[in-house]
Design a protein around this motif. Structure first.
Motif, PDB file in Angstrom:
ATOM      1  N   ALA A 116       0.834  -1.204   0.000  1.00  0.00           N
ATOM      2  CA  ALA A 116       0.000   0.000   0.000  1.00  0.00           C
ATOM      3  C   ALA A 116       0.869   1.254   0.000  1.00  0.00           C
ATOM      4  O   ALA A 116       1.694   1.442   0.896  1.00  0.00           O
ATOM      5  N   GLY A 117       0.700   2.079  -1.011  1.00  0.00           N
ATOM      6  CA  GLY A 117       1.466   3.318  -1.124  1.00  0.00           C
ATOM      7  C   GLY A 117       2.888   3.149  -1.595  1.00  0.00           C
ATOM      8  O   GLY A 117       3.629   4.135  -1.707  1.00  0.00           O
ATOM      9  N   GLY A 118       3.312   1.922  -1.873  1.00  0.00           N
ATOM     10  CA  GLY A 118       4.682   1.670  -2.310  1.00  0.00           C
ATOM     11  C   GLY A 118       4.962   2.185  -3.710  1.00  0.00           C
ATOM     12  O   GLY A 118       4.113   2.100  -4.598  1.00  0.00           O
ATOM     13  N   LYS A 119       6.155   2.709  -3.923  1.00  0.00           N
ATOM     14  CA  LYS A 119       6.530   3.288  -5.208  1.00  0.00           C
ATOM     15  C   LYS A 119       6.889   2.206  -6.219  1.00  0.00           C
ATOM     16  O   LYS A 119       7.383   1.136  -5.857  1.00  0.00           O
ATOM     17  N   VAL A 120       6.671   2.550  -7.496  1.00  0.00           N
ATOM     18  CA  VAL A 120       7.097   1.727  -8.622  1.00  0.00           C
ATOM     19  C   VAL A 120       7.878   2.634  -9.560  1.00  0.00           C
ATOM     20  O   VAL A 120       7.296   3.433 -10.293  1.00  0.00           O
ATOM     21  N   TRP A 121       9.208   2.553  -9.496  1.00  0.00           N
ATOM     22  CA  TRP A 121      10.068   3.402 -10.314  1.00  0.00           C
ATOM     23  C   TRP A 121      10.936   2.528 -11.216  1.00  0.00           C
ATOM     24  O   TRP A 121      11.430   1.481 -10.814  1.00  0.00           O
ATOM     25  N   LEU A 122      11.138   3.005 -12.432  1.00  0.00           N
ATOM     26  CA  LEU A 122      12.073   2.366 -13.365  1.00  0.00           C
ATOM     27  C   LEU A 122      12.714   3.459 -14.206  1.00  0.00           C
ATOM     28  O   LEU A 122      12.026   4.344 -14.715  1.00  0.00           O
ATOM     29  N   SER A 123      14.031   3.384 -14.343  1.00  0.00           N
ATOM     30  CA  SER A 123      14.739   4.342 -15.198  1.00  0.00           C
ATOM     31  C   SER A 123      15.781   3.611 -16.023  1.00  0.00           C
ATOM     32  O   SER A 123      16.186   2.489 -15.697  1.00  0.00           O
ATOM     33  N   THR A 124      16.202   4.246 -17.111  1.00  0.00           N
ATOM     34  CA  THR A 124      17.326   3.748 -17.897  1.00  0.00           C
ATOM     35  C   THR A 124      18.429   4.797 -17.898  1.00  0.00           C
ATOM     36  O   THR A 124      18.160   6.006 -17.899  1.00  0.00           O
ATOM     37  N   LYS A 125      19.657   4.329 -17.900  1.00  0.00           N
ATOM     38  CA  LYS A 125      20.790   5.237 -18.029  1.00  0.00           C
ATOM     39  C   LYS A 125      20.926   5.713 -19.460  1.00  0.00           C
ATOM     40  O   LYS A 125      21.278   6.871 -19.714  1.00  0.00           O
ATOM     41  N   ASN A 126      20.620   4.821 -20.414  1.00  0.00           N
ATOM     42  CA  ASN A 126      20.779   5.155 -21.830  1.00  0.00           C
ATOM     43  C   ASN A 126      19.930   4.202 -22.659  1.00  0.00           C
ATOM     44  O   ASN A 126      20.398   3.146 -23.069  1.00  0.00           O
TER      45      ASN A 126
END
Length: 334
Positions: A116-126
């Motif tokens: 509950a309320g937890g983040k879902v993040w994803l990123s790429t460097k390139n």
């Protein structure tokens, strides 16, 4: 707890590797490497926390990484560092899901957080982020996808599955383009920013995209429903870093790309201003059924920003390079 303190290389190019810890967590302090092309799957399975304390010196490299039943995968301050082609991650119990991949990545199986309320993040460097056919989801937590460009095209493609945050915000930031081919929903706020032009005040953005290449690929195409409900806000910005980009369509939709919200704000930042040399087209009249908004704000401005108008709801993070706020309102269903 399993701790990776020294670089580990998996020499077998085809065997599946399973790394399991049933009682504690997994700490990544050094590189864990398998064959990155067509090779094994690395599985991390633990009810504890998976943390990366080695930063860019502790990268998990494989063709595919699968993480299940974890009590937190990375943190916002220390994302789990990966270098994979395919990514499958599901978090439960506690904590956030935060991963930074070194190159373009396609999601497969899961990318979700049931906390509950937890983040879902994803990123790429390139590189780009392709959600594949899966459902990216949170349990009323923030969802943030950021595709950075360090020399390689960095698009975000919502491809057949969906993005659903419940009452959490959704932030999609791509250095190049955003293509929405699957539903995106939040009951509060949806933000999509394509491009990295100087008209954006990135200091006020959550996980803004970056680019080392001043290309012209700052476009948003809505090809599936974007639903912030009748109480939420939607912000769409196409911001070119190149002053010579003119006479293009910055933001558009297809027949299936209905937008539902209370406040719709769309901004294009292209060109150098003047007749036929500023802004870019905003074409949002093709959806069937039609878009549904109470207030509509449309801004087509030079690539350096909108000098006489800010276009973002005050309670949210993104700001344009502007001196003061002046909004146009168009109460309607458009």
């Amino acid at each position: 707890t399993i701790t990776i303190d020294g670089d580990a290389i998996i020499a077998n190019s085809t065997a599946q590797t399973l790394l399991v810890q049933n009682n504690g967590g997994i700490v990544v302090n050094a590189n864990l490497t398998a064959n990155p092309v067509g090779g094994p799957v690395i599985n991390l399975d633990t009810p504890g926390t998976i943390i990366d304390t080695g930063g860019t010196s502790a990268i998990i490299t494989a063709n595919k990484l699968k993480i299940i039943q974890s009590g937190g995968i990375g943190t916002t301050l220390q994302p789990l560092q990966t270098n994979v082609n395919l990514l499958d991650a599901a978090n439960s119990g506690s904590g956030d899901l935060v991963i930074n991949n070194q190159k373009s990545v396609t999601l497969t199986g899961n990318y979700q957080n049931s906390v509950a309320g937890g983040k879902v993040w994803l990123s790429t460097k390139n590189g780009s982020i392709d959600t594949g056919g899966i459902n990216v989801s949170s349990n009323n937590g923030q969802i943030s996808l950021t595709a950075n460009n360090a020399g390689t095209t960095a698009n975000i493609v919502v491809n057949g599955g969906s993005i659903s945050a419940g009452s959490g915000d959704v932030h999609l930031h791509a250095a190049d383009s955003i293509n929405v081919n699957g539903p995106v929903s939040s009951t509060t706020y949806i933000e999509m920013v394509a491009g990295t032009g100087p008209g954006l005040l990135t200091a006020n953005m959550l996980n803004p995209a970056t680019s080392t290449v001043a290309n012209d690929n700052s476009q948003i195409v809505i090809g599936a429903p974007v639903n912030a409900t009748s109480a939420g806000d939607v912000l769409l910005i196409a911001a070119s870093p190149n002053p010579t980009t003119t006479n293009v369509t910055g933001i558009s939709q297809t027949i299936n790309g209905k937008i539902t919200d209370k406040n719709l704000t769309t901004v294009t930042l292209h060109g150098t201003s003047g007749q036929n040399n500023g802004g870019a087209a905003i074409v949002l009249n093709t959806a069937n059924p039609q878009n549904s908004s109470v207030n509509i704000n449309l801004f087509a401005c030079p690539y350096t920003g909108c000098p006489d108008s800010g276009a973002v709801p005050d309670r949210k993070s993104t700001r344009l390079n502007s001196s003061h706020v002046k909004r146009s309102r168009m109460p309607s269903s458009a």
